[in-house]
Design a protein around this motif. Structure first.
Motif, PDB file in Angstrom:
ATOM      1  N   VAL A 183       0.841  -1.199   0.000  1.00 33.11           N
ATOM      2  CA  VAL A 183       0.000   0.000   0.000  1.00 33.11           C
ATOM      3  C   VAL A 183       0.873   1.245   0.000  1.00 33.11           C
ATOM      4  N   LEU A 184       0.454   2.239  -0.777  1.00 35.46           N
ATOM      5  CA  LEU A 184       1.104   3.550  -0.766  1.00 35.46           C
ATOM      6  C   LEU A 184       0.107   4.573  -0.262  1.00 35.46           C
ATOM      7  N   ASP A 185       0.459   5.250   0.814  1.00 36.43           N
ATOM      8  CA  ASP A 185      -0.385   6.259   1.449  1.00 36.43           C
ATOM      9  C   ASP A 185       0.224   7.630   1.154  1.00 36.43           C
ATOM     10  N   VAL A 186      -0.371   8.364   0.217  1.00 38.98           N
ATOM     11  CA  VAL A 186       0.195   9.644  -0.221  1.00 38.98           C
ATOM     12  C   VAL A 186      -0.452  10.765   0.592  1.00 38.98           C
ATOM     13  N   GLY A 187       0.190  11.132   1.692  1.00 36.57           N
ATOM     14  CA  GLY A 187      -0.339  12.150   2.597  1.00 36.57           C
ATOM     15  C   GLY A 187      -0.543  11.588   3.986  1.00 36.57           C
ATOM     16  N   MET A 188       0.520  11.471   4.777  1.00 38.22           N
ATOM     17  CA  MET A 188       0.446  10.806   6.083  1.00 38.22           C
ATOM     18  C   MET A 188      -0.290  11.623   7.136  1.00 38.22           C
ATOM     19  N   PHE A 189       0.011  12.905   7.248  1.00 37.92           N
ATOM     20  CA  PHE A 189      -0.458  13.785   8.322  1.00 37.92           C
ATOM     21  C   PHE A 189      -0.072  13.167   9.667  1.00 37.92           C
ATOM     22  N   THR A 190      -1.015  12.810  10.523  1.00 44.38           N
ATOM     23  CA  THR A 190      -0.678  12.235  11.828  1.00 44.38           C
ATOM     24  C   THR A 190      -0.784  10.710  11.848  1.00 44.38           C
ATOM     25  N   LYS A 217      11.631   4.492  -9.529  1.00 49.99           N
ATOM     26  CA  LYS A 217      13.003   4.172  -9.903  1.00 49.99           C
ATOM     27  C   LYS A 217      13.512   2.941  -9.160  1.00 49.99           C
ATOM     28  N   GLU A 218      12.986   2.735  -7.956  1.00 51.90           N
ATOM     29  CA  GLU A 218      13.367   1.558  -7.166  1.00 51.90           C
ATOM     30  C   GLU A 218      12.649   0.294  -7.628  1.00 51.90           C
ATOM     31  N   GLY A 219      11.719   0.461  -8.597  1.00 51.79           N
ATOM     32  CA  GLY A 219      10.974  -0.690  -9.097  1.00 51.79           C
ATOM     33  C   GLY A 219       9.812  -1.095  -8.214  1.00 51.79           C
ATOM     34  N   ARG A 220       9.374  -0.194  -7.358  1.00 48.61           N
ATOM     35  CA  ARG A 220       8.276  -0.520  -6.438  1.00 48.61           C
ATOM     36  C   ARG A 220       6.937  -0.422  -7.155  1.00 48.61           C
ATOM     37  N   GLN A 221       6.008  -1.290  -6.789  1.00 46.45           N
ATOM     38  CA  GLN A 221       4.618  -1.244  -7.241  1.00 46.45           C
ATOM     39  C   GLN A 221       3.713  -1.485  -6.046  1.00 46.45           C
ATOM     40  N   PHE A 222       2.482  -0.981  -6.140  1.00 46.02           N
ATOM     41  CA  PHE A 222       1.568  -1.063  -5.007  1.00 46.02           C
ATOM     42  C   PHE A 222       0.196  -1.552  -5.460  1.00 46.02           C
ATOM     43  N   ASP A 223      -0.423  -2.367  -4.609  1.00 45.65           N
ATOM     44  CA  ASP A 223      -1.746  -2.916  -4.903  1.00 45.65           C
ATOM     45  C   ASP A 223      -2.845  -1.889  -4.662  1.00 45.65           C
ATOM     46  N   PHE A 224      -2.583  -0.966  -3.745  1.00 51.17           N
ATOM     47  CA  PHE A 224      -3.571   0.044  -3.376  1.00 51.17           C
ATOM     48  C   PHE A 224      -2.833   1.346  -3.109  1.00 51.17           C
ATOM     49  N   ILE A 225      -3.284   2.419  -3.745  1.00 49.47           N
ATOM     50  CA  ILE A 225      -2.660   3.733  -3.565  1.00 49.47           C
ATOM     51  C   ILE A 225      -3.723   4.724  -3.134  1.00 49.47           C
ATOM     52  N   PHE A 226      -3.507   5.337  -1.986  1.00 55.55           N
ATOM     53  CA  PHE A 226      -4.441   6.307  -1.422  1.00 55.55           C
ATOM     54  C   PHE A 226      -3.884   7.709  -1.611  1.00 55.55           C
ATOM     55  N   LEU A 227      -4.603   8.549  -2.343  1.00 55.88           N
ATOM     56  CA  LEU A 227      -4.161   9.913  -2.625  1.00 55.88           C
ATOM     57  C   LEU A 227      -4.887  10.900  -1.725  1.00 55.88           C
ATOM     58  N   ASP A 228      -4.119  11.577  -0.879  1.00 53.60           N
ATOM     59  CA  ASP A 228      -4.695  12.585   0.016  1.00 53.60           C
ATOM     60  C   ASP A 228      -3.623  13.627   0.327  1.00 53.60           C
ATOM     61  N   ALA A 229      -3.033  14.183  -0.734  1.00 54.57           N
ATOM     62  CA  ALA A 229      -1.962  15.164  -0.543  1.00 54.57           C
ATOM     63  C   ALA A 229      -2.280  16.416  -1.351  1.00 54.57           C
ATOM     64  N   ASP A 230      -1.305  16.975  -2.045  1.00 50.03           N
ATOM     65  CA  ASP A 230      -1.468  18.240  -2.760  1.00 50.03           C
ATOM     66  C   ASP A 230      -2.450  18.076  -3.917  1.00 50.03           C
TER      67      ASP A 230
END
Length: 292
Positions: free
Chosen positions: A121-128, A187-200
């Protein structure tokens, strides 16, 4: 986390009501009371808002409870003196508790992750860290979650929370501009099954291109976009006061909703949870037997 700039004069009821129509109705109620409107009209408006409260409470009661650590994070986020942190220069922007994804959203994402059997999982926008913790709870023991955050100040206290619970061991914090961090992961070759967008929000289109065109999203993966309604900014006439004052200096290169809607390669559904969650997948993976 959400906004690239400070929120300007938010409506006092924004944390409770995500629908700008309800904010307008509250303003109408205040006007009706101050101008001596017919008592039946005033009572009728109050009744409508009361029905909204009952529905919201029922929705939360009908959903699974948030974990103890998520509840703790939510409360501490609400209690934090964000204005002082900004004035002291510890954060580059004025952060606000409403940036938290929240109880209902968190349970919704957990349900999707478990049904999809996601492992990365990639969480784009951690906050707290609320969304990261919620999603990590749904991952298997060897699952991995990378959470991106632009504010260095937030890393230490949030890492301490992650270190205090078992699911936190699945989480890695990456500090920096979200777009740059996503490119580094590619660039590191990473892929994610689920990506959550909550940033800019102004970079959402660029995020999406990295996911679908550059390959950051794995096969059969899902992108979930928070704040798809933008509290009405995405669909209300700009002259309506509550449509323009909630997100401050938000400027997008192109309206994100329009960009997604016209891409025939994508399957998308906007779920009206709080401020809207847009789920996006590759159309061929949703409709494999349909001609495209």
């Amino acid at each position: 986390m959400s906004e690239p700039a400070a929120i300007l004069t938010p409506h006092p009821a924004l944390r409770r009501y995500q629908d700008p129509a309800l904010l307008e109705l509250m303003d109408v109620l205040e006007l009706a009371q101050s101008t001596g409107a017919d008592p039946q009209v005033v009572e009728g408006i109050r009744k409508v808002l009361h029905h909204v409260d009952l529905r919201e409470d029922f929705t939360l009661r009908s959903s699974s409870d948030e974990s103890a650590v998520c509840r703790k994070v939510a409360q501490e986020t609400e209690d934090m003196q964000w204005t002082e942190l900004k004035e002291q220069g510890k954060t580059s922007m004025l952060l606000d508790p409403q940036m938290l994804c929240g109880h209902l959203n968190g349970q919704f994402y957990k349900s999707i992750l478990s049904a999809q059997r996601a492992r990365r999982v990639l969480d784009v926008g951690m906050f707290t860290g609320y969304s990261a913790l919620c999603m990590a709870e749904a991952l298997p023991a060897d699952g991995q979650l990378v959470t991106l955050e632009r504010e260095p100040y937030l890393k230490e206290p949030t890492q301490a929370v992650f270190d205090s619970v078992p699911q936190g061991k699945k989480i890695t914090i990456k500090i920096g501009n979200a777009l740059d961090s996503m490119k580094e992961l590619l660039k590191e070759g990473r892929q994610f099954d689920f990506i959550f967008l909550d940033a800019d929000k102004a970079e959402y289109i660029d995020y999406l291109k990295l996911c679908f065109e550059e390959g950051l999203l794995a096969e059969n993966g899902t992108v979930a976009v928070d704040n798809a309604y933008m509290h009405g900014v995405n669909y209300l006439p700009s002259e309506l006061p509550n449509a323009s004052r909630l997100f401050g200096e938000f400027v997008a290169k192109e309206p994100f909703g329009e960009f997604v809607a016209k891409d025939s390669r994508l399957h998308k559904v906007l779920v009206p949870i709080r401020d809207g969650t847009l789920l996006i997948r590759r159309l061929t993976e949703v409709e494999p037997d349909m001609p495209h």
